[in-house]
Design a protein around this motif. Structure first.
Motif, short mmCIF file in Angstrom:
data_model
loop_
_atom_site.label_atom_id
_atom_site.label_comp_id
_atom_site.label_asym_id
_atom_site.label_seq_id
_atom_site.Cartn_x
_atom_site.Cartn_y
_atom_site.Cartn_z
N SER A 1 -21.36 2.03 7.47
CA SER A 1 -20.66 3.45 7.11
C SER A 1 -19.73 3.60 5.91
O SER A 1 -18.86 2.81 6.04
CB SER A 1 -20.42 4.18 8.42
N VAL A 2 -20.05 4.43 5.01
CA VAL A 2 -19.16 4.69 4.15
C VAL A 2 -18.47 6.07 4.32
O VAL A 2 -19.02 6.96 4.33
CB VAL A 2 -19.50 4.58 2.56
N ALA A 3 -17.07 6.07 4.71
CA ALA A 3 -16.58 7.42 4.79
C ALA A 3 -16.37 8.36 3.86
O ALA A 3 -16.38 7.97 2.68
CB ALA A 3 -14.87 6.91 5.41
N HIS A 4 -16.41 9.59 4.09
CA HIS A 4 -16.17 10.58 3.36
C HIS A 4 -14.85 10.84 2.93
O HIS A 4 -13.96 10.51 3.62
CB HIS A 4 -16.75 12.04 3.77
N THR A 5 -14.58 10.96 1.67
CA THR A 5 -13.23 11.25 1.32
C THR A 5 -12.66 12.72 1.98
O THR A 5 -13.32 13.25 2.39
CB THR A 5 -12.95 11.59 -0.26
N ASP A 6 -11.27 12.77 2.03
CA ASP A 6 -10.92 14.04 2.61
C ASP A 6 -11.39 15.34 2.10
O ASP A 6 -11.50 16.20 2.57
CB ASP A 6 -9.22 14.12 2.50
N CYS B 1 -23.79 4.52 1.96
CA CYS B 1 -24.04 3.71 2.80
C CYS B 1 -25.20 2.59 2.48
O CYS B 1 -25.28 1.43 2.58
CB CYS B 1 -24.46 4.33 4.32
N VAL B 2 -26.34 3.37 1.89
CA VAL B 2 -27.57 2.45 1.62
C VAL B 2 -27.30 1.71 0.58
O VAL B 2 -27.72 0.64 0.51
CB VAL B 2 -28.75 3.69 1.20
N ALA C 1 -15.99 -1.02 5.66
CA ALA C 1 -17.10 -1.56 6.52
C ALA C 1 -17.40 -2.90 5.82
O ALA C 1 -17.63 -3.16 4.56
CB ALA C 1 -18.36 -0.65 6.50
N PRO C 2 -17.42 -4.18 6.56
CA PRO C 2 -17.78 -5.33 6.07
C PRO C 2 -18.91 -5.34 5.53
O PRO C 2 -20.13 -5.08 6.34
CB PRO C 2 -17.62 -6.64 7.38
#
Lengths: 118, 118, 118, 118
Positions: free
Chosen positions: B28-33, B92-93, B12-13
């Motif tokens: 948003s920061v994705a969860h790892t698998d 994210c925060v 996310a930029p």
């Protein structure tokens, strides 16, 4: 005719303490069919909400949106718990008190109320 | 290669505010698998618990026993929410703060924290 | 001899509904002097904790340390509330049920329990 | 001029970790005088409520009325805690993140948030 697992209201012999695995149980007062149907409906809706959260997790949806849904399920479970507690106090505990076995029934209720307290 | 719905961590930029339906979203920061798998596993277990409560209601089991199970599901949902909040604040925060957009991300987080407060 | 504001246990005429400002009240069961002393002791300790938090705010102490103290007061108030509820269910509500006026007393108790729920 | 115990906003050297009794502390961001005055006012009101409950216990007032007051104090403390957490996340934690020490500050915040959770 009442099924073996749903004794009619008041069928539990007043004053007799149901025992289950050694633990105290107040004499149980069955839910009416309408009450059971209403509780099942609540539960089905909650199960649908849980599946919706599962899809949000699979899709890695925004954390805050997932948290908002989790909080909605908590509220729905709180409302379900209130309905169950309402029935329990008006039914089982009142019967126990009226038949002179109130103290243990109230202690048991206090223990479960505490689980939902803050 | 990252799927369109799961941007890689940091993809996310920074500094760009994601908007969804007009409301603010932190980048948003994705969860790892592995994280997603762990969350799904928690959710599946909760879904099983909910179905168990459904059977208890159908069988008109003792109120206190049903309430105890509802309380167990609440605890499991609390633990899930903590995991999601942990990821949200660390991911994210933190990203939003580091890119100078922390204030709105923190206000949003405070709003959702309040939903789980007492 | 009992003071006018502390009727002896059981002094409330069973079956008579105390009314206060139009709202329903279950027949009140007085705390014993020992119970009142124990509750007062809890309250005094809580008042001391509150004054301690006031000093922490005046000194602009670290937020997390103040929050930890606020949380300790919340726990102390929860414990106080449990003691009051315990007395209420074992005393006032049981009396109401035994005298055939349980339904309103239980509804009132459910309303106040909800205030301490999540 | 800032007093020694109230460093001006931003006076805490970014990136420096304050240690207190060995435990981690995020760099502290002082409340403004207006914020401190508002927090003190809330606390004074809560102290008055607590004394009111003390009088209700001395007078052995109706349990449900005392419980209602205890619940009002809990709500007032919840609101105070939200104000403190708001300041902490916007101030101390944001500073820690901006100076590259966010992870520990966020873990500390999550621990204290949990104390107010359900």
């Amino acid at each position: 005719m009442t099924s073996p697992r749903k004794p009619a209201h008041g069928a539990a012999p007043d004053g007799e303490l149901a025992e289950s695995g050694g633990a105290y149980h107040a004499p149980s007062v069955a839910h009416t069919d309408a009450q059971t149907a209403a509780l099942s409906k609540r539960l089905n809706r909650i199960e649908g909400q849980i599946r919706g959260i599962g899809r949000m997790i699979d899709d890695d949806r925004y954390c805050v949106d997932i948290l908002t849904q989790v909080s909605a399920v908590q509220s729905a479970l709180d409302a379900l718990a209130r309905k169950l507690l309402e029935h329990h106090l008006h039914g089982c505990v009142s019967h126990a008190v009226a038949s002179g076995n109130g103290a243990r029934a109230i202690d048991e209720a206090l223990t479960v109320i505490r689980k939902f307290g803050r």
